[in-house]
Design a protein around this motif. Structure first.
Motif, PDB file in Angstrom:
ATOM      1  N   LEU A   9      -1.547  39.243 -37.551  1.00 57.01           N
ATOM      2  CA  LEU A   9      -1.318  40.598 -37.063  1.00 57.01           C
ATOM      3  C   LEU A   9      -2.586  41.217 -36.510  1.00 57.01           C
ATOM      4  O   LEU A   9      -2.558  41.918 -35.495  1.00 57.01           O
ATOM      5  CB  LEU A   9      -0.741  41.469 -38.184  1.00 57.01           C
ATOM      6  CG  LEU A   9       0.701  41.186 -38.573  1.00 57.01           C
ATOM      7  CD1 LEU A   9       1.097  42.047 -39.763  1.00 57.01           C
ATOM      8  CD2 LEU A   9       1.631  41.440 -37.403  1.00 57.01           C
ATOM      9  N   ALA A  10      -3.711  40.975 -37.165  1.00 60.87           N
ATOM     10  CA  ALA A  10      -4.984  41.499 -36.669  1.00 60.87           C
ATOM     11  C   ALA A  10      -5.327  40.876 -35.315  1.00 60.87           C
ATOM     12  O   ALA A  10      -5.811  41.564 -34.410  1.00 60.87           O
ATOM     13  CB  ALA A  10      -6.100  41.237 -37.676  1.00 60.87           C
ATOM     14  N   GLU A  13      -3.147  42.517 -32.727  1.00 63.11           N
ATOM     15  CA  GLU A  13      -3.626  43.871 -32.463  1.00 63.11           C
ATOM     16  C   GLU A  13      -4.839  43.850 -31.533  1.00 63.11           C
ATOM     17  O   GLU A  13      -4.928  44.631 -30.588  1.00 63.11           O
ATOM     18  CB  GLU A  13      -3.980  44.554 -33.785  1.00 63.11           C
ATOM     19  CG  GLU A  13      -4.452  45.981 -33.618  1.00 63.11           C
ATOM     20  CD  GLU A  13      -4.822  46.596 -34.955  1.00 63.11           C
ATOM     21  OE1 GLU A  13      -5.262  47.751 -34.933  1.00 63.11           O
ATOM     22  OE2 GLU A  13      -4.685  45.929 -36.002  1.00 63.11           O
ATOM     23  N   ASP A  14      -5.774  42.942 -31.792  1.00 62.93           N
ATOM     24  CA  ASP A  14      -6.944  42.821 -30.930  1.00 62.93           C
ATOM     25  C   ASP A  14      -6.557  42.406 -29.511  1.00 62.93           C
ATOM     26  O   ASP A  14      -7.110  42.918 -28.537  1.00 62.93           O
ATOM     27  CB  ASP A  14      -7.932  41.803 -31.500  1.00 62.93           C
ATOM     28  CG  ASP A  14      -8.596  42.291 -32.774  1.00 62.93           C
ATOM     29  OD1 ASP A  14      -8.629  43.528 -32.985  1.00 62.93           O
ATOM     30  OD2 ASP A  14      -9.069  41.449 -33.552  1.00 62.93           O
ATOM     31  N   VAL A  16      -3.672  42.958 -27.916  1.00 62.58           N
ATOM     32  CA  VAL A  16      -3.046  44.087 -27.220  1.00 62.58           C
ATOM     33  C   VAL A  16      -4.091  45.134 -26.858  1.00 62.58           C
ATOM     34  O   VAL A  16      -4.058  45.707 -25.771  1.00 62.58           O
ATOM     35  CB  VAL A  16      -1.916  44.700 -28.085  1.00 62.58           C
ATOM     36  CG1 VAL A  16      -1.422  45.999 -27.501  1.00 62.58           C
ATOM     37  CG2 VAL A  16      -0.777  43.718 -28.230  1.00 62.58           C
ATOM     38  N   ARG A  17      -5.032  45.377 -27.745  1.00 64.16           N
ATOM     39  CA  ARG A  17      -6.086  46.369 -27.476  1.00 64.16           C
ATOM     40  C   ARG A  17      -6.937  45.953 -26.271  1.00 64.16           C
ATOM     41  O   ARG A  17      -7.290  46.782 -25.443  1.00 64.16           O
ATOM     42  CB  ARG A  17      -6.973  46.543 -28.702  1.00 64.16           C
ATOM     43  CG  ARG A  17      -7.984  47.663 -28.534  1.00 64.16           C
ATOM     44  CD  ARG A  17      -8.818  47.893 -29.786  1.00 64.16           C
ATOM     45  NE  ARG A  17      -7.979  48.354 -30.883  1.00 64.16           N
ATOM     46  CZ  ARG A  17      -7.900  47.755 -32.068  1.00 64.16           C
ATOM     47  NH1 ARG A  17      -8.606  46.676 -32.314  1.00 64.16           N
ATOM     48  NH2 ARG A  17      -7.122  48.228 -33.007  1.00 64.16           N
ATOM     49  N   THR A  24      -2.541  51.213 -26.191  1.00 62.72           N
ATOM     50  CA  THR A  24      -2.929  51.343 -27.599  1.00 62.72           C
ATOM     51  C   THR A  24      -3.428  52.756 -27.914  1.00 62.72           C
ATOM     52  O   THR A  24      -3.152  53.273 -28.997  1.00 62.72           O
ATOM     53  CB  THR A  24      -3.995  50.309 -27.984  1.00 62.72           C
ATOM     54  OG1 THR A  24      -5.093  50.402 -27.080  1.00 62.72           O
ATOM     55  CG2 THR A  24      -3.427  48.914 -27.938  1.00 62.72           C
TER      56      THR A  24
END
Length: 96
Positions: A9-10, A13-14, A16-17, A24
């Motif tokens: 998940l991390a 998230e990175d 997508v960011r 985001t």
């Protein structure tokens, strides 16, 4: 959740960011906007230009303008593809 799930998940998230920081930021502010893949403003502009060139070519009777309008319409159609920047996504869609 296990450690590997949290790491996955991390990582997502990175990713997508990095790919779409505007999305985001808007999501963090509580006002989500559509992701970049679904923003089609330039595609509509090119399509409007293509229709204008095509119609003017038909009215004037100039074949070069008609051909240019058709080419621009094809380019606009390509811009409407949400996965045009991701060759991996395009390849996975065709394998299904």
């Amino acid at each position: 959740m296990g450690r590997s799930d949290e790491e996955s998940l991390a990582g997502l998230e990175d990713l997508v960011r990095r790919e779409d920081p505007r999305f985001t930021r808007a999501l963090a502010d509580g006002r989500p906007c559509s992701p970049r893949e679904y923003r089609r403003g330039p595609a509509w502009s090119v399509l409007a230009l293509a229709v204008a060139v095509l119609l003017s070519g038909l009215v004037v009777g100039h074949g070069l303008l008609v051909a240019l309008g058709l080419v621009l319409a094809g380019a606009a159609g390509h811009l409407f593809d949400p996965h045009r920047d991701h060759p991996r996504c395009r390849a996975s869609r065709t394998r299904r």
